[in-house]
Design a protein around this motif. Structure first.
Motif, short mmCIF file in Angstrom:
data_model
loop_
_atom_site.label_atom_id
_atom_site.label_comp_id
_atom_site.label_asym_id
_atom_site.label_seq_id
_atom_site.Cartn_x
_atom_site.Cartn_y
_atom_site.Cartn_z
N PRO A 1 0.68 5.26 -4.59
CA PRO A 1 -0.19 4.10 -4.79
C PRO A 1 -0.64 3.43 -3.49
O PRO A 1 -1.74 2.91 -3.42
CB PRO A 1 0.67 3.14 -5.61
CG PRO A 1 1.72 3.97 -6.22
CD PRO A 1 1.95 5.13 -5.31
N SER A 2 0.20 3.46 -2.47
CA SER A 2 -0.18 2.79 -1.22
C SER A 2 -1.41 3.44 -0.58
O SER A 2 -2.14 2.78 0.16
CB SER A 2 0.99 2.76 -0.24
OG SER A 2 1.46 4.05 0.04
N ILE B 1 1.81 -8.29 1.06
CA ILE B 1 2.01 -6.97 0.50
C ILE B 1 2.86 -6.14 1.46
O ILE B 1 2.58 -6.07 2.66
CB ILE B 1 0.66 -6.28 0.22
CG1 ILE B 1 -0.12 -7.14 -0.79
CG2 ILE B 1 0.87 -4.87 -0.29
CD1 ILE B 1 -1.51 -6.66 -1.07
N LEU B 2 3.90 -5.53 0.90
CA LEU B 2 4.82 -4.71 1.67
C LEU B 2 4.68 -3.26 1.24
O LEU B 2 4.73 -2.95 0.06
CB LEU B 2 6.26 -5.19 1.40
CG LEU B 2 7.39 -4.37 1.99
CD1 LEU B 2 7.38 -4.47 3.51
CD2 LEU B 2 8.73 -4.84 1.43
N VAL B 3 4.44 -2.38 2.20
CA VAL B 3 4.47 -0.93 1.96
C VAL B 3 5.45 -0.34 2.96
O VAL B 3 5.67 -0.88 4.03
CB VAL B 3 3.07 -0.27 2.10
CG1 VAL B 3 2.13 -0.77 1.05
CG2 VAL B 3 2.49 -0.47 3.48
N ASN C 1 13.61 5.37 -2.25
CA ASN C 1 14.48 4.27 -1.86
C ASN C 1 13.76 2.95 -2.06
O ASN C 1 12.54 2.91 -2.22
CB ASN C 1 15.01 4.41 -0.44
CG ASN C 1 13.97 4.24 0.62
OD1 ASN C 1 12.83 3.86 0.36
ND2 ASN C 1 14.33 4.52 1.85
N ASP C 2 14.49 1.89 -2.07
CA ASP C 2 13.95 0.57 -2.35
C ASP C 2 14.03 -0.28 -1.10
O ASP C 2 15.07 -0.33 -0.43
CB ASP C 2 14.76 -0.07 -3.48
CG ASP C 2 14.22 -1.42 -3.92
OD1 ASP C 2 13.04 -1.70 -3.65
OD2 ASP C 2 14.97 -2.19 -4.54
N VAL C 3 12.94 -0.93 -0.79
CA VAL C 3 12.92 -1.94 0.26
C VAL C 3 12.66 -3.26 -0.45
O VAL C 3 11.72 -3.37 -1.24
CB VAL C 3 11.82 -1.65 1.31
CG1 VAL C 3 11.76 -2.77 2.33
CG2 VAL C 3 12.08 -0.32 2.00
N TYR D 1 7.94 3.89 -1.30
CA TYR D 1 6.58 3.70 -0.78
C TYR D 1 5.96 2.33 -1.01
O TYR D 1 5.16 1.88 -0.22
CB TYR D 1 5.62 4.77 -1.33
CG TYR D 1 5.98 6.16 -0.92
CD1 TYR D 1 5.87 6.54 0.41
CD2 TYR D 1 6.46 7.07 -1.84
CE1 TYR D 1 6.22 7.82 0.81
CE2 TYR D 1 6.82 8.36 -1.44
CZ TYR D 1 6.70 8.73 -0.13
OH TYR D 1 7.06 9.98 0.27
N GLY D 2 6.28 1.66 -2.08
CA GLY D 2 5.59 0.41 -2.38
C GLY D 2 4.21 0.71 -2.93
O GLY D 2 3.94 1.83 -3.36
N PRO D 3 3.33 -0.24 -2.97
CA PRO D 3 3.45 -1.59 -2.42
C PRO D 3 4.16 -2.56 -3.36
O PRO D 3 4.17 -2.39 -4.56
CB PRO D 3 1.99 -2.00 -2.24
CG PRO D 3 1.24 -1.23 -3.26
CD PRO D 3 2.00 0.04 -3.46
#
Length: 190
Positions: free
Chosen positions: A45-46, A128-130, A136-138, A171-173
């Motif tokens: 998606p990012s 927005i964080l990517v 894994n989770d950030v 990956y995020g976002p």
């Protein structure tokens, strides 16, 4: 651009390089490498979000809308369930900016506005964080001037704003939105 030359088949490196290119105003190069990243990994998606933002920064609002609509219509893996909300917000941003300027894209947005329920944005901030690692989770943490704290288990700030996309599968976002922000300064942590 030398990063892209060394790793042309790595979508994650291309996205990272695209972000760096945007930060220095090199939108043509950013758009080029982010387009390649999207072709290489349409399941991330990012790729859609970053390319749409690059087009928006370059005032190519119709192109930004096209990318977000591709992402909105893409069937992402279940771990990316909340990403469509972010992409709809990107579409709203492209629309809002096109309508506030003398953009030649106004007619296009008028045609698609009702079909996609596009809305004019008011005063707001989106953080927005990517990140470029899979599986894994950030975690995104937001603090306001009063020390209020929002994160995955307390998704809203007392002064307004909410984390509305907490993607935990890589990956995020992830996104935090504040409509009518009043509690500056905000502090972000990952």
């Amino acid at each position: 651009t030398s990063l892209v030359d060394y790793f042309p088949k790595r979508a994650d490196i291309r996205r990272w390089a695209g972000e760096k290119l945007m930060s220095i105003g090199e939108y043509d190069d950013a758009i080029d490498t982010l387009n390649h990243a999207l072709i290489q990994r349409p399941d991330h998606p990012s790729s859609y979000h970053l390319l749409a933002i690059a087009y928006i920064k370059d005032k190519q609002y119709k192109a930004a809308a096209g990318v977000t609509l591709k992402g909105i219509n893409y069937q992402f893996d279940g771990r990316f369930g909340a990403v469509h909300d972010i992409l709809y917000d990107d579409l709203d941003l492209a629309y809002s900016l096109a309508m506030k300027t003398d953009s030649k894209d106004k007619e296009y947005f008028t045609k698609i506005k009702s079909e996609y329920k596009i809305k004019q944005l008011t005063k707001e901030i989106r953080f927005i964080l990517v990140w470029e690692t899979d599986a894994n989770d950030v975690d995104f943490h937001i603090y306001d001037k009063n020390g209020n704290h929002a994160f995955y288990s307390a998704m809203e700030l007392a002064t307004g704003g909410a984390l509305y996309a907490d993607l935990t599968g890589g990956y995020g976002p992830e996104c935090f939105r504040i409509i009518n922000p009043l509690a500056f300064p905000y502090k972000l942590e990952a």
